[in-house]
Design an enzyme around this catalytic site. Structure first.
Site, PDB file in Angstrom:
ATOM      1  N   THR A 187       6.391  -1.952   4.972  1.00  0.00           N
ATOM      2  CA  THR A 187       6.176  -1.644   6.225  1.00  0.00           C
ATOM      3  C   THR A 187       7.623  -1.966   6.868  1.00  0.00           C
ATOM      4  OG1 THR A 187       5.305  -2.279   8.291  1.00  0.00           O
ATOM      5  CG2 THR A 187       5.303  -3.785   6.701  1.00  0.00           C
ATOM      6  N   ASP A 188       7.953  -1.288   8.000  1.00  0.00           N
ATOM      7  CA  ASP A 188       9.238  -1.679   8.912  1.00  0.00           C
ATOM      8  C   ASP A 188       9.050  -2.875   9.604  1.00  0.00           C
ATOM      9  OD1 ASP A 188       7.246  -0.965  10.816  1.00  0.00           O
ATOM     10  OD2 ASP A 188       8.728   0.637  11.742  1.00  0.00           O
ATOM     11  N   GLU A 189       7.894  -3.371   9.577  1.00  0.00           N
ATOM     12  CA  GLU A 189       7.640  -4.783  10.458  1.00  0.00           C
ATOM     13  C   GLU A 189       8.263  -5.711   9.700  1.00  0.00           C
ATOM     14  OE1 GLU A 189       3.629  -5.324  12.078  1.00  0.00           O
ATOM     15  OE2 GLU A 189       3.325  -3.393  12.380  1.00  0.00           O
ATOM     16  N   TYR A 244       0.755 -10.618   9.050  1.00  0.00           N
ATOM     17  CA  TYR A 244       0.996  -9.336   8.208  1.00  0.00           C
ATOM     18  C   TYR A 244       2.088  -9.260   7.822  1.00  0.00           C
ATOM     19  CZ  TYR A 244       1.124  -4.457   7.520  1.00  0.00           C
ATOM     20  OH  TYR A 244       1.607  -3.148   7.080  1.00  0.00           O
ATOM     21  N   LYS A 300       3.641  -9.177   4.107  1.00  0.00           N
ATOM     22  CA  LYS A 300       4.333  -7.926   3.490  1.00  0.00           C
ATOM     23  C   LYS A 300       5.854  -8.232   3.120  1.00  0.00           C
ATOM     24  CE  LYS A 300       2.748  -4.222   3.122  1.00  0.00           C
ATOM     25  NZ  LYS A 300       2.242  -3.527   1.837  1.00  0.00           N
TER      26      LYS A 300
HETATM   27  P1  NAD Z   1      -5.750   0.706   4.867  1.00  0.00           P
HETATM   28  O1  NAD Z   1      -6.069  -0.581   5.753  1.00  0.00           O
HETATM   29  O2  NAD Z   1      -6.183   1.894   5.726  1.00  0.00           O
HETATM   30  O3  NAD Z   1      -6.297   0.724   3.540  1.00  0.00           O
HETATM   31  C1  NAD Z   1      -6.027  -0.415   2.669  1.00  0.00           C
HETATM   32  C2  NAD Z   1      -6.783   0.133   1.436  1.00  0.00           C
HETATM   33  O4  NAD Z   1      -6.644  -0.900   0.517  1.00  0.00           O
HETATM   34  C3  NAD Z   1      -8.145   0.220   1.520  1.00  0.00           C
HETATM   35  O5  NAD Z   1      -8.719   1.334   0.673  1.00  0.00           O
HETATM   36  C4  NAD Z   1      -8.871  -1.088   1.064  1.00  0.00           C
HETATM   37  O6  NAD Z   1     -10.171  -0.847   0.551  1.00  0.00           O
HETATM   38  C5  NAD Z   1      -7.753  -1.427  -0.187  1.00  0.00           C
HETATM   39  N1  NAD Z   1      -7.721  -2.855  -0.357  1.00  0.00           N
HETATM   40  C6  NAD Z   1      -7.520  -3.700   0.458  1.00  0.00           C
HETATM   41  N2  NAD Z   1      -7.741  -5.133  -0.429  1.00  0.00           N
HETATM   42  C7  NAD Z   1      -7.848  -4.880  -1.506  1.00  0.00           C
HETATM   43  C8  NAD Z   1      -7.913  -5.548  -2.731  1.00  0.00           C
HETATM   44  N3  NAD Z   1      -7.707  -6.791  -2.586  1.00  0.00           N
HETATM   45  N4  NAD Z   1      -7.848  -4.581  -3.776  1.00  0.00           N
HETATM   46  C9  NAD Z   1      -8.075  -3.483  -3.819  1.00  0.00           C
HETATM   47  N5  NAD Z   1      -7.843  -2.577  -2.903  1.00  0.00           N
HETATM   48  C10 NAD Z   1      -7.713  -3.263  -1.716  1.00  0.00           C
HETATM   49  O7  NAD Z   1      -4.048   0.712   4.932  1.00  0.00           O
HETATM   50  P2  NAD Z   1      -3.020   1.900   5.327  1.00  0.00           P
HETATM   51  O8  NAD Z   1      -2.851   1.998   6.832  1.00  0.00           O
HETATM   52  O9  NAD Z   1      -3.442   3.226   4.456  1.00  0.00           O
HETATM   53  O10 NAD Z   1      -2.092   1.161   4.282  1.00  0.00           O
HETATM   54  C11 NAD Z   1      -1.311   1.565   3.099  1.00  0.00           C
HETATM   55  C12 NAD Z   1      -0.171   0.418   2.776  1.00  0.00           C
HETATM   56  O11 NAD Z   1       1.020   1.117   3.540  1.00  0.00           O
HETATM   57  C13 NAD Z   1      -0.134  -0.953   3.107  1.00  0.00           C
HETATM   58  O12 NAD Z   1       0.407  -1.411   2.235  1.00  0.00           O
HETATM   59  C14 NAD Z   1       0.559  -0.893   4.469  1.00  0.00           C
HETATM   60  O13 NAD Z   1       0.994  -2.158   4.511  1.00  0.00           O
HETATM   61  C15 NAD Z   1       1.581   0.141   4.215  1.00  0.00           C
HETATM   62  N6  NAD Z   1       2.015   0.642   5.668  1.00  0.00           N
HETATM   63  C16 NAD Z   1       0.857   1.177   6.623  1.00  0.00           C
HETATM   64  C17 NAD Z   1       1.503   1.815   7.562  1.00  0.00           C
HETATM   65  C18 NAD Z   1       0.457   2.394   8.815  1.00  0.00           C
HETATM   66  O14 NAD Z   1       1.020   2.881   9.847  1.00  0.00           O
HETATM   67  N7  NAD Z   1      -0.709   2.417   8.447  1.00  0.00           N
HETATM   68  C19 NAD Z   1       3.019   1.912   7.869  1.00  0.00           C
HETATM   69  C20 NAD Z   1       3.799   1.540   6.741  1.00  0.00           C
HETATM   70  C21 NAD Z   1       3.241   0.926   5.902  1.00  0.00           C
HETATM   71  O1  DAU Z   2       5.122  -0.222  11.913  1.00  0.00           O
HETATM   72  C1  DAU Z   2       4.173   0.222  10.608  1.00  0.00           C
HETATM   73  C2  DAU Z   2       3.062  -0.710  10.761  1.00  0.00           C
HETATM   74  O2  DAU Z   2       2.196  -0.036  11.858  1.00  0.00           O
HETATM   75  C3  DAU Z   2       2.071  -0.847   9.593  1.00  0.00           C
HETATM   76  O3  DAU Z   2       2.774  -1.609   8.753  1.00  0.00           O
HETATM   77  C4  DAU Z   2       0.886  -1.381  10.069  1.00  0.00           C
HETATM   78  O4  DAU Z   2      -0.296  -1.499   9.019  1.00  0.00           O
HETATM   79  C5  DAU Z   2      -0.201  -0.569  11.132  1.00  0.00           C
HETATM   80  O5  DAU Z   2      -1.191  -1.253  11.229  1.00  0.00           O
HETATM   81  C6  DAU Z   2       0.708  -0.492  12.078  1.00  0.00           C
HETATM   82  O6  DAU Z   2       0.945  -1.813  12.976  1.00  0.00           O
HETATM   83  P1  DAU Z   2       1.190  -1.808  14.612  1.00  0.00           P
HETATM   84  O7  DAU Z   2       0.945  -3.120  14.769  1.00  0.00           O
HETATM   85  O8  DAU Z   2       2.298  -1.226  15.082  1.00  0.00           O
HETATM   86  O9  DAU Z   2      -0.157  -0.744  14.661  1.00  0.00           O
HETATM   87  P2  DAU Z   2      -1.374  -0.722  15.955  1.00  0.00           P
HETATM   88  O10 DAU Z   2      -2.067   0.786  15.721  1.00  0.00           O
HETATM   89  O11 DAU Z   2      -2.249  -1.861  15.597  1.00  0.00           O
HETATM   90  O12 DAU Z   2      -0.701  -0.983  17.350  1.00  0.00           O
HETATM   91  C7  DAU Z   2       0.414   0.128  17.742  1.00  0.00           C
HETATM   92  C8  DAU Z   2       0.902  -0.649  18.963  1.00  0.00           C
HETATM   93  O13 DAU Z   2      -0.060  -0.213  20.007  1.00  0.00           O
HETATM   94  C9  DAU Z   2       1.159  -1.821  19.322  1.00  0.00           C
HETATM   95  O14 DAU Z   2       2.245  -2.045  19.938  1.00  0.00           O
HETATM   96  C10 DAU Z   2       0.012  -2.610  19.673  1.00  0.00           C
HETATM   97  C11 DAU Z   2      -0.533  -1.647  20.687  1.00  0.00           C
HETATM   98  N1  DAU Z   2      -2.048  -1.680  20.939  1.00  0.00           N
HETATM   99  C12 DAU Z   2      -2.939  -1.697  19.540  1.00  0.00           C
HETATM  100  C13 DAU Z   2      -4.126  -1.546  19.855  1.00  0.00           C
HETATM  101  C14 DAU Z   2      -5.142  -1.449  18.568  1.00  0.00           C
HETATM  102  C15 DAU Z   2      -2.473  -1.584  22.019  1.00  0.00           C
HETATM  103  O15 DAU Z   2      -1.950  -1.440  23.053  1.00  0.00           O
HETATM  104  N2  DAU Z   2      -4.053  -1.468  22.122  1.00  0.00           N
HETATM  105  C16 DAU Z   2      -4.966  -1.726  21.027  1.00  0.00           C
HETATM  106  O16 DAU Z   2      -5.990  -1.718  21.125  1.00  0.00           O
END
Ligand code: NAD
Ligand code: DAU
Length: 353
Positions: free
Chosen positions: A134-136, A159, A163
């Site tokens: 992630t970019d975080e 988180y 990561k």
């Molecule tokens: P998600 O939470 O939707 O899915 C996570 C998956 O991992 C689920 O299917 C869960 O069952 C599985 N999992 C969790 N713990 C596990 C374990 N111990 N063993 C096996 N499987 C397990 O997540 P996502 O949003 O699809 O993100 C996927 C990846 O991409 C993550 O590594 C996250 O850090 C990264 N990422 C997410 C975002 C985003 O915006 N969602 C952006 C950048 C990077």
């Molecule tokens: O940047 C990549 C990341 O983006 C991923 O690595 C994470 O897995 C993914 O969850 C996401 O993280 P964020 O914290 O940015 O996403 P989230 O959807 O939780 O929140 C987006 C923005 O909205 C953040 O500034 C918090 C705000 N927010 C979120 C929720 C859930 C609200 O204002 N209200 C809310 O209820």
């Protein structure tokens, strides 16, 4: 049927993993894909209905923190490629329960890399470990500037720290043992099948149900949004063409302040639901801010564009409309994933916020 190779994808039942599997299973019929997933609250096999009967797709229920689960899958399927997405992924949950994130994201990544060394016997010819991150990990930007592959790590939530630790472990296994790795760091994804604890699907669900729309703080935090299918296509390109040992930043060139995004989404939803203008906007409620809330993320994806030719394919307006339509047409999915422990989480997190 014999296959040319086997790729094990961890976290394939989650949001991004299921999109990646859909893309790859259809695109590479000669490759066998093993979806290794523990099916936590965020994993859902219903996300994969359309590919579950394909010959080149297999599901294996396993936990990445369990060496015996991981070794069993390696013994059974002998993968030569790993794309690692399994993680605890929600920042708010990491603030509530950091240890779960350290366990899955740090220990789980270590267990997987140890298995690669053990099963590949330190002979890495034709092998690859792609770590999806992630970019975080880069921390928080001010009003100006962008994250790039050379930005120093500065994680600020449990988180992002977990990561960042996993990214460092992956780099360390590359430098110390020669494990053939690539790492990608992506910005915020949106699209279908995202668990409604994240901003966009949570707001869509609350708009449908005419519940308050909880915007943290003043809504001025900025995120760079990328359509999930574009993230999947970037992972495909990086896994197949990225240079070993390199990192690639993936982003949408699409920055939005949360409040502006929520207002745009309100307009899209009013139109799709046939409700009077500004119906949804009236539901916006400013609530207590997230602890340690990072102000701004924004990616400069020049390296990926110039070296590997990848670019996002959709405008945000197109992607957001497509996304809203999917949730409206799949309300049974929304109800199913929110029927279990989600209610408890929602009440604990948002009540009296
Ligand atoms: P998600 O939470 O939707 O899915 C996570 C998956 O991992 C689920 O299917 C869960 O069952 C599985 N999992 C969790 N713990 C596990 C374990 N111990 N063993 C096996 N499987 C397990 O997540 P996502 O949003 O699809 O993100 C996927 C990846 O991409 C993550 O590594 C996250 O850090 C990264 N990422 C997410 C975002 C985003 O915006 N969602 C952006 C950048 C990077
Ligand atoms: O940047 C990549 C990341 O983006 C991923 O690595 C994470 O897995 C993914 O969850 C996401 O993280 P964020 O914290 O940015 O996403 P989230 O959807 O939780 O929140 C987006 C923005 O909205 C953040 O500034 C918090 C705000 N927010 C979120 C929720 C859930 C609200 O204002 N209200 C809310 O209820």
């Amino acid at each position: 049927m014999t296959f040319e190779r086997t790729i094990l994808i961890t976290g394939g039942a989650g949001f991004i993993g299921s999109h990646l599997l859909r893309l790859m299973v259809n695109k590479y019929p000669q490759t066998r894909f093993v979806n290794f997933d523990a099916l936590t609250y965020a994993g859902n096999l219903a996300n994969l209905h359309d590919i579950e009967s394909k010959e080149n797709y297999i599901f294996f229920k396993g936990d990445i923190t369990s060496p015996s689960d991981v070794n069993e899958a390696f013994d059974k399927y002998v993968p030569d490629g790993i794309i690692h997405l399994a993680a605890e992924s929600h920042v708010d949950r990491s603030i509530e329960d950091p240890l779960a994130f350290i366990r899955t994201n740090v220990l789980g990544t270590g267990v997987l890399m140890n298995a690669c060394r053990q099963h590949w016997k330190d002979n890495f010819e034709g092998k690859r470990f792609h770590h999806v991150s992630t970019d975080e990990v880069f921390g928080s930007l001010g009003a100006e500037g962008f994250f790039t592959e050379t930005t120093a790590y500065d994680p600020r939530s449990p988180y992002s720290a977990s990561k960042a630790s996993s990214d460092h472990l992956v780099s360390a296994y590359h430098h110390t043992y020669g494990l053939p790795v690539v790492i990608s760091n992506c910005s915020n994804n949106y699209g279908s099948h995202q668990f409604p604890e994240k901003l966009i699907p949570l707001m869509i669900r609350n708009i449908i149900q005419e519940k308050p729309l909880p915007v943290y703080g003043e809504g001025i935090n900025v995120r760079d949004w990328l359509f999930v299918e574009d993230h999947a296509s970037a992972i495909d390109v990086i896994f197949h063409k990225g240079i070993e040992g390199e990192t690639y930043c993936i982003g949408g060139e699409n920055e939005w302040r949360n409040i502006d995004l929520v207002k745009l989404l309100c307009k899209v939803m009013d139109t799709l639901l046939g409700r009077p203008d500004a119906s949804a906007e009236q539901l916006i409620t400013f609530v207590k801010d997230r602890a340690g809330h990072d102000l701004r993320y924004a990616i400069d994806a020049t390296k990926l564009a110039t070296e590997l030719g990848w670019r996002p394919s959709l405008t945000f307006e197109e992607g957001l409309r497509k996304t809203a339509e999917w949730y409206l047409n799949n309300q049974a999915w929304l109800e199913e994933v929110t029927s279990g422990s989600y209610q408890e989480y929602y009440e604990r997190h948002y009540l009296n916020r």
